[in-house]
Design a protein around this motif. Structure first.
Motif: not given
Length: 190
Positions: A58-61, A119, A122
Motif C-alpha cells: 500500500k502506498g500513502t495516497s 508508492d 512519493t
C-alpha cells in the motif's frame, strides 16, 4: 450371427482407441505434466502467502491528483532496477499496473520476471519482487518457449494447440475406453 461381426468391429474400435490413447499419452506426457503442475500452482497463487504471487503493498495516497506523473514513476523504477537488480541489463518494461485503491504502481519487467512496486504519491520503493506467478503462467500457456527462443508467438501457438488437441483426443478416446466395453456387454446381454 450378425452380433459377432458387430462385436468384432466394436472390439477393434476400442483397441484402436486404446492404442491412440496410449501412444498420445507417452508422446505428450511431459507437456501434460507441465500444464498440470503449472495449473495447480496458478490455482494456489493468491493463497501462497506471497511465495508465488507477491502481495501488493500500500502506498500513502489513493488520490491520483497527489501522485507523481507516470513518466517520473517509470524513471524511478528503471533506476531502482539498475541499482538493485542488474546494472548490466537494459531493463525492458513489460507492463505498468496502476493500483489506485492501493496507492501503488507495479512495474513489471520482461527479463528475469522482476517487478518493482512504487508508492504512487512519493515514488518510494514499496517492494522489489520476483514474479514467479508470471513465469508459471508462461510455462502453463507455452509462451516461455517464445521468450527463451526469442520467437514471435509461434511456439506458444504450437504448444497450446498440441496440448489442447491432445486433451480433446484424450477425452474422446477415454470416453470410448470407458463406454465401449459397457456398450458391448449391454448388447451381449440382449
Amino acid at each position: 450371427m450378425s452380433q459377432n461381426p458387430s462385436r468384432a468391429k466394436q472390439a477393434k474400435l476400442i483397441r484402436n482407441f486404446r492404442k491412440i490413447h496410449r501412444i498420445t499419452g507417452l508422446v505428450l506426457f511431459v507437456f501434460f505434466l507441465f500444464v498440470a503442475i503449472s495449473g495447480i500452482l496458478l490455482t494456489w497463487k493468491k493463497n501462497s502467502g506471497g511465495l508465488i504471487l507477491p502481495k501488493s503493498q500500500k502506498g500513502t495516497s489513493t488520490e491520483l491528483s497527489e501522485w507523481l506523473p507516470l513518466e517520473r514513476l517509470q524513471s524511478i523504477a528503471l533506476q531502482v532496477y539498475r541499482d538493485s537488480i542488474s546494472a548490466e541489463t537494459v531493463p525492458e518494461l513489460d507492463k505498468i499496473d496502476v493500483r489506485q485503491k492501493k496507492g501503488m504502481v507495479k512495474f513489471v519487467f520482461n527479463e528475469g520476471y522482476w517487478g518493482i512496486q512504487l508508492d504512487g504519491a512519493t515514488g518510494a520503493v514499496l517492494q522489489i519482487e520476483r514474479r514467479w506467478s508470471d513465469l508459471i503462467e508462461n510455462i502453463h500457456d507455452g509462451s516461455v518457449l517464445d521468450h527463451w527462443f526469442r520467437t514471435d508467438g509461434g511456439l506458444k501457438l504450437f504448444y497450446s494447440s498440441i496440448t489442447g488437441l491432445a486433451l480433446l483426443l484424450f477425452s474422446v478416446t477415454g470416453f470410448w475406453l470407458w463406454y465401449g466395453p459397457k456398450r458391448m456387454r449391454k448388447k451381449l446381454a440382449r
